[in-house]
Design an enzyme around this catalytic site. Sequence first.
Site, short mmCIF file in Angstrom:
data_model
loop_
_atom_site.label_atom_id
_atom_site.label_comp_id
_atom_site.label_asym_id
_atom_site.label_seq_id
_atom_site.Cartn_x
_atom_site.Cartn_y
_atom_site.Cartn_z
CD1 TRP A 103 -2.03 -2.07 2.16
CD2 TRP A 103 -2.90 -1.44 -0.25
NE1 TRP A 103 -2.95 -2.94 1.60
CE2 TRP A 103 -3.37 -2.56 0.53
CE3 TRP A 103 -3.26 -1.09 -1.32
CZ2 TRP A 103 -4.30 -3.23 -0.38
CZ3 TRP A 103 -4.24 -1.45 -2.17
CH2 TRP A 103 -4.82 -2.62 -1.52
CG ASP A 172 -3.61 3.78 3.91
OD1 ASP A 172 -4.39 3.85 4.36
OD2 ASP A 172 -3.10 3.34 2.69
CE LYS A 196 -8.78 -3.33 3.77
NZ LYS A 196 -7.85 -2.48 3.25
C1 LIG Z 1 -7.29 -2.00 1.87
C2 LIG Z 1 -6.03 -1.01 2.02
C3 LIG Z 1 -6.20 -0.07 1.02
C4 LIG Z 1 -6.78 0.24 -0.30
O1 LIG Z 1 -8.28 0.42 -0.10
P1 LIG Z 1 -9.23 0.52 -1.28
O2 LIG Z 1 -10.23 1.03 -0.31
O3 LIG Z 1 -9.61 -0.75 -1.68
O4 LIG Z 1 -8.45 1.42 -2.29
C5 LIG Z 1 -5.04 0.92 1.13
N1 LIG Z 1 -4.36 1.18 2.27
C6 LIG Z 1 -4.48 0.10 3.28
C7 LIG Z 1 -3.49 0.32 4.25
C8 LIG Z 1 -5.23 -1.04 3.04
O5 LIG Z 1 -5.31 -1.86 3.99
#
Ligand SMILES: *Cc1c(COP(=O)(O)O)cnc(C)c1O
Length: 360
Positions: A103, A172, A196
């Site tokens: 990511w 993030d 998540k």
């Molecule tokens: C799942 C995830 C993403 C991607 O998320 P999307 O909503 O599918 O774009 C980005 N960063 C992290 C840390 C993730 O776990």
Amino acid sequence: MPDRIYNFSPGPATLPQEVLTQAAKDIVNYNNKGMGLIEMSHRSKEFIAITDETEQLLRDLVGIPANYKVLFLQGGASTQFAMVPMNLLAPGKTASYLNTGVWARKAIKEAKLFGNIHVAYSSEPSNYDHVPEAGDYQVDPAAEYLYFVSNNTIYGTQFHAYPQSEKMLVCDMSSDILSHPFDVKPFGLVFAGAQKNMGPAGVTVVIVREDLLDRVPENVPTMFRYKTHADNGSMFNTPPCFAIYVVNLVLKWLQKLGGLTAMEKLNREKAGILYSAIDGNSFYKGHARPDSRSLMNVTFNLPTPELEAQFIKEAAGLGLDGLKGHRSVGGVRASIYNAFPREGVEKLVAFMAEFAGKNG
Ligand SMILES: *Cc1c(COP(=O)(O)O)cnc(C)c1O
């Protein structure tokens, strides 16, 4: 079919059952209005009240200072990989990034389209089995911000102390937001896809410091400017109404449980049970370095890929679903976000002991 299994999926992930029950009811008939929540105008009094309340709940739970905006956006966390540098990096400017997994790498790739990207640290050589500590890297003195991923969903690593830098942080937090208290002030911007740890897929929460909104270069399109959404209370266009509503219910559930401090305690207990099982039996080998272990995604391997496949299959038969690790690590990944029940962890640990006894 069993009533409800234990869902270890990394995302979209398990949600509190009471939230699902309430949402199912409201999707058909919201508040006895004779219409469902997803049929209501986003400009209706009712829906604006839901969005305002959701923002307030998040502000109260996290302790978001007044000089930060809270936005509910679409496009997933992945759109933020580009939106962050589009808004915060003028051409020719620099930002430092910590590469702690897929990511982070994807965010670095996008950011390179907009500015000079300095990768201050990479744990790629050891297959992202750890996150760096403060002394392990140096931030570019010219950097506008330091970007990192607080929890690396795929590898099962997590920052247990956030980087100390005089630069503003951008993070993030998709896979561990609301899993523990944190101080917003060192951050210029935090974002998280909801699916998540916060709700269903479809909404991405952005917390952004107000003074950054005017930094955006002139040529950034309207929809990609944080300022557009901040100036319009996330209602510049139709927001993801249902996803925002479910986030609202999840936040109320969290509040009832005692907020982020109480949540962190539960998360530590759950992860502790699982890591003890891994450390207590040489049949299992954790992927993450112990000092970087995630409380959200617990990754481990078995002696062979064949045994791993058998483990995952037998576990699924017992109602322990979604344990297959990401292909880049293999093995097993147990995602045990806020809403994942402790009993599911206990059941997994009992199965681990039994499986190792039979096959070890
Ligand atoms: C799942 C995830 C993403 C991607 O998320 P999307 O909503 O599918 O774009 C980005 N960063 C992290 C840390 C993730 O776990």
